[in-house]
Design a protein around this motif. Sequence first.
Motif, short mmCIF file in Angstrom:
data_model
loop_
_atom_site.label_atom_id
_atom_site.label_comp_id
_atom_site.label_asym_id
_atom_site.label_seq_id
_atom_site.Cartn_x
_atom_site.Cartn_y
_atom_site.Cartn_z
N GLU A 21 -42.26 33.11 62.04
CA GLU A 21 -41.66 34.07 61.12
C GLU A 21 -42.62 35.08 60.54
N ARG A 33 -44.28 38.75 55.25
CA ARG A 33 -43.30 39.82 55.42
C ARG A 33 -42.04 39.31 56.12
N TYR A 34 -42.14 38.15 56.76
CA TYR A 34 -40.99 37.51 57.41
C TYR A 34 -40.32 38.43 58.42
N HIS A 49 -37.97 37.02 61.37
CA HIS A 49 -36.52 36.85 61.24
C HIS A 49 -35.78 38.03 61.87
N LEU A 50 -36.30 39.25 61.63
CA LEU A 50 -35.64 40.43 62.17
C LEU A 50 -35.73 40.44 63.69
N LYS A 73 -33.29 38.02 65.14
CA LYS A 73 -31.92 38.54 65.10
C LYS A 73 -31.66 39.47 66.28
N LEU A 123 -36.53 29.91 65.82
CA LEU A 123 -37.37 30.44 64.76
C LEU A 123 -38.17 29.29 64.15
N THR A 154 -41.71 28.08 61.57
CA THR A 154 -42.63 28.55 60.52
C THR A 154 -44.01 28.75 61.13
N SER A 167 -46.72 27.53 60.15
CA SER A 167 -47.51 26.30 60.15
C SER A 167 -47.21 25.45 61.39
N ARG A 184 -44.47 27.83 53.99
CA ARG A 184 -43.04 27.62 53.89
C ARG A 184 -42.67 26.33 54.59
N PRO A 185 -41.53 25.76 54.39
CA PRO A 185 -40.58 26.21 53.39
C PRO A 185 -40.72 25.53 52.04
N ILE A 222 -35.31 27.14 56.71
CA ILE A 222 -36.00 28.17 57.48
C ILE A 222 -35.18 29.45 57.48
N VAL A 241 -34.74 32.72 53.15
CA VAL A 241 -36.00 32.98 52.48
C VAL A 241 -35.68 33.31 51.03
N ARG A 290 -35.63 37.15 49.15
CA ARG A 290 -35.78 38.26 50.10
C ARG A 290 -34.41 38.56 50.68
N ASP A 300 -33.25 41.19 52.08
CA ASP A 300 -33.23 41.94 53.34
C ASP A 300 -33.36 41.02 54.53
N VAL A 301 -34.11 39.94 54.36
CA VAL A 301 -34.30 39.01 55.46
C VAL A 301 -33.15 38.01 55.54
N SER A 351 -30.05 38.16 55.58
CA SER A 351 -28.81 38.39 56.30
C SER A 351 -28.74 37.49 57.52
N MET A 352 -29.75 36.67 57.73
CA MET A 352 -29.73 35.67 58.80
C MET A 352 -28.89 34.47 58.41
#
Lengths: 427, 380
Positions: free
Chosen positions: A251, A255-256, A259-260, A263, A274, A276, A278, B216-217, B315, B318, B321, B323-324, B326-327
């Motif tokens: 991820e 800034r993650y 995820h985008l 998608k 997806l 992490t 770690s 995370r998480p 996971i 988040v 956040r 914007d993220v 929407s998953m």
Amino acid sequence: MSLSQLMLGPNVVLCNAASQTYPSCNTFTHALSFFNKIEGSQATARQTAELLRSVISQQRVPYTNQAGALIDAVKAIGEQLIAANPVELAVGNIVRRVLHIIREEDLSLTTAAIGGLNLSAVSDDENDDDRDGDSTLSAAAVAAAARSTLRPPSLQTLLEDTPVSAAVPQTSSSGAADKSSRSRKLKHDVIEAVNELIQDIVTCHEQIAEQAVEHIHQNEVILTLGSSRTVLEFLFAAKEKKRSFRVFVAEGAPRYQGHLLAKELVARGLQTTLITDSAVFAMISRVNMVIVGAHAVMANGGVIAPVGMNLVALAAQKHAVPFVVLAGSHKLCPLYPHNPEVLLNELRSPSELLDFGEFSDCMDFGSGSGSPLLHVVNPAFDYVPPKLVSLFITDAGGHNPSYMYRLIADYYSADDLVVQRRATAGN
Amino acid sequence: MQFDDQGRVNKSKKRAVFNQPEAKNRVELFRHLPQYEHGSQLTDLESKFLELDSMHPAVYKVGVQYLAGDVTGGNARCIAMLRAFQEVINDYSTPPGKTLVRDLTAKISSYVSFLIECRPLSMSMGNAIRFQKSRIAKLPLTLSETEAKAALCNDIDRFINEKIILADKVIVRHAATKVRDGDVLLTYGSSCVVEMILLYAHELGKQFRVVVVDSRPKHEGQALLRRLLAKGLSCTYTHINAVSYIMHEVTRVFLGASSVLSNGTTYSRVGTACVAMVAHAFRVPVLICCEAYKFHERVQLDSICSNELGDSNDIARVPGRPDVNSMDNRTNEKNLQFLNLMYDATPSEYVSMIITDYGMIPPTSVPVIVREYRREYLLI
């Protein structure tokens, strides 16, 4: 400097200061929108190239030393653009590419011109009167031409140094027409070459994606970190050619962006998992290939990439998994990274990691002994040394990290490594 | 550990105390491990409180604590479980027609299966249960019920005291000798032993800085950070991706472990392997702090054959956040899976030294300790 200028930030001040020397306003509204809104090295590179193109086309060039004037103009703007955002290396790359283009075009024009002059000198050999005049013409013209291409000084140019102004009227009568057409031709050639450069920047993703089928086989498992448009296009191209493969996306905290990316991949029908950051070491033993994008590629083959990439590269090396970096040629930087973790890095806000409210008493410089108990470190970039990279895939093909220095000789000139205007008067 | 075998899965579902719907999008590589939908488990278990007359309330309470995540960490979980078993033994009375040994062992086994349903056992808990069952089996037949119960409770007390509490003190003493003035110590996540080491070294007056690396998480490092700052230690906080950036100023890495296996592999919180690998690349010594009762004779080469899978929603979502996020509604998408590993296996070549209550040993000595000293505590 007014208060409103101060509040808007240093970029605006720089641009306004520069506008006093360059009165073209549209250039600077361009530059203003530049740093506040544009993200991503491809967009930045493209905007820089377009900005420099308009600077070149608006620049008035004198009769002698046209290339020098253009180079100075580009260096002046380039210096300020680089200073406004030193971490975005694509800006400096494009400035240096344009400077190299100017030098190359000038060199090719002058070789053509000298070739023409030599021919004319030889053909008038029979006529004695004309020969003397022509031979002086050719010598002075060669000297002037040599100076104007900014070649290192030769004995000839040093000897001809003083009578520059004397030589000009002699040649001006016959040479004026040639010179002005030559200057127009230079600008025209340079702008054409810059247009090609812009075209290359815009289509770099397609050219890299074309090579996808050579590297991805059936039933492959690919790992990537964060999100890169180049990687996205690369994987889509392989999917188009009916290769079936699975993707593990890390991820990319904080800034993650993974995820985008996940998608987008799922929307195109790719099996995505997806994980992490770690879990990268745990999963990499079951991965066939790691494919990532880069922020910049340095001259030694090292990579400046989003934070966390060094972790992935080390894990890939341990498990002998190929680590492939996709980068457009506008990301290739001719600088060598000295202490890149500090000098080519950006530290972002701690609020991405910690809720400020909970730890505010510890992070306060005003409390206790004057130094806070808690420091939060949030770098934006990571440096991956060249020995960890298996392959670079650029729009010019696939290369080893040890080859990157050679590509630099194609795209950049050695004179342009330090982009600074020469401090001579009367430019 | 055979959740890909449908027959076994059905059998265990029949015996299950509460409902656990399986996760819809299971990661193929982990089909042999249980993957559940975590949303409804806690409410389901809480609603069954009055129906479970076969369940001792102390064990039920511990199960709920595990499921809710209130009790985490190998030592804490083990102590909670053993204290619950102490209460079980105290309240136990042999039903007519049955022997204490067999009946009590059967009861303990059923409670253990309940706890496994709430959360898979850690290795420390597995070792403690084996110890418990062997003590029950070794009870001399001449003892009366009250004497037997007293002996068993005593054994549990001794186990907790010697193997956990005193062991931690010994580890802290040993490890504090490895902290020098001017050190920068890095730790990952939140390990109770490492926290004790840092606080003890601080009390001794040593001047050092701590770097807390988190991920995370669960963000377990934040709790540790708060406790260290409260005691006045100077700390730096970062996330696991930045560990390459910070490693060049670190002098020692202290890590905790859930268990150390017989091939020297350290089994601990996911991300420990990444930290150890980067430390090794920067030539920083890595010290694992682990009590000897957590050693296990199992061997493991990777993190996939045996692991624990957490909630996949952790996971997908988040916190903070939008914007993220929407998953979030995409957890049912066919092509998308979320993998929430809890543990990973750190290879022994990344570990410089393991600090245990038997001393400071290299990772290659772990099978020796397992073999030589395992018999010892069974005989007390």
